[in-house]
Design an enzyme around this catalytic site. Sequence first.
Site, PDB file in Angstrom:
ATOM      1  CG  HIS A  20      -1.989  -0.912   1.282  1.00  0.00           C
ATOM      2  ND1 HIS A  20      -1.998  -2.335   1.414  1.00  0.00           N
ATOM      3  CD2 HIS A  20      -3.425  -0.606   0.741  1.00  0.00           C
ATOM      4  CE1 HIS A  20      -3.181  -2.807   1.240  1.00  0.00           C
ATOM      5  NE2 HIS A  20      -4.054  -1.913   0.795  1.00  0.00           N
ATOM      6  CE  LYS A  38      -3.654  -0.516   4.727  1.00  0.00           C
ATOM      7  NZ  LYS A  38      -5.098   0.080   4.907  1.00  0.00           N
TER       8      LYS A  38
END
Length: 284
Positions: A159, A163
């Site tokens: 990600h 995040k």
Amino acid sequence: MTRVGLIGLGRTGSIVARELLNHPDFQLVMSLVSPGSARAGLDIGEYLGIGSRGLSIKGGNHLESELTAANPQVIVDFTSPEACLRNIHLVARHEKPIIIGTTGFDSQQIQFLRMMALQNRAPILFAPNMTLGINVLMNLVIKTAEVLPNWDIEIIETHHRHKKDAPSGTAVKIGKLLADHLDRPEESISFGHERVGQRGPNTIAIHAVRGGGVVGVHQVVFLSENEKLEIRHESFSRSAFVECLEHLIRFAVLALPGFYTVEEVLGLVPPGKRRSSSTQADIA
Ligand SMILES: NC(=O)c1ccc[n+]([C@@H]2O[C@H](COP(=O)([O-])OP(=O)(O)OC[C@H]3O[C@@H](n4cnc5c(N)ncnc54)[C@H](OP(=O)(O)O)[C@@H]3O)[C@@H](O)[C@H]2O)c1
């Protein structure tokens, strides 16, 4: 046009609102934020930067009056577990179907939602992961694990650098699903490999990769002495979940009272036969 009420206008609610405001079949008739929010009173179109739409954002303390005045046919919730559990009583009293996209509920809270659904005269759709592809991936990895129970399993999720949580809730959910279906204790789930000595046969390892602007990638890798099988899902955009939400809205307005999971609505599991994971705490 299906009349939709949206609770929560944060990162996710804003994406949903934009989609609904431009959707040919759905009409956004209600938009709520937290009680006392600075966003309350603004025109939702101006707030989203798409030009006035004549719908003003209301504080959550106006939920009751909005349910009556706007008369939505279905509610979509992207808030927090606390806010959702507070608001759901009013939604139930007005007999409105609700799609809960909010995540982070513990197993007791999920049990409470199930109980509520039994008493309600409207359906509750529980959708902690609305990405169509991820729901199919979860189905595929279970089938693969059932056929290849002795292969090593490694889960890798990637990600963007912003995040906050690692590993992703989806990766943990996949790990729990697999442990559940392979009758392995939750302790068999490890986060990365940090030990002396060889890999345990029952280990389900989860690895988090963070960097750049990656929206979201989940890979589940099955390895034997001679082969590797990989099941991989990639989200290209943050609105990857909107397609699934459309399914859920169409289902919710016609559904009988009851508690439904995404898998059931998408036909990935037979109605009433739920994956045991849908009783466990979902992780954001
Ligand atoms: N199911 C899925 O596929 C999926 C996908 C993405 C995110 N999510 C989940 O969706 C939830 C929201 O995520 P997010 O990133 O959008 O969070 P966020 O940016 O923090 O937005 C939360 C929103 O909820 C509003 N809110 C808080 N308390 C409220 C109340 N009592 N009544 C009405 N509105 C209230 C907030 O109002 P203010 O604007 O006034 O602060 C804000 O608009 C999280 O649980 C997240 O994990 C699920």
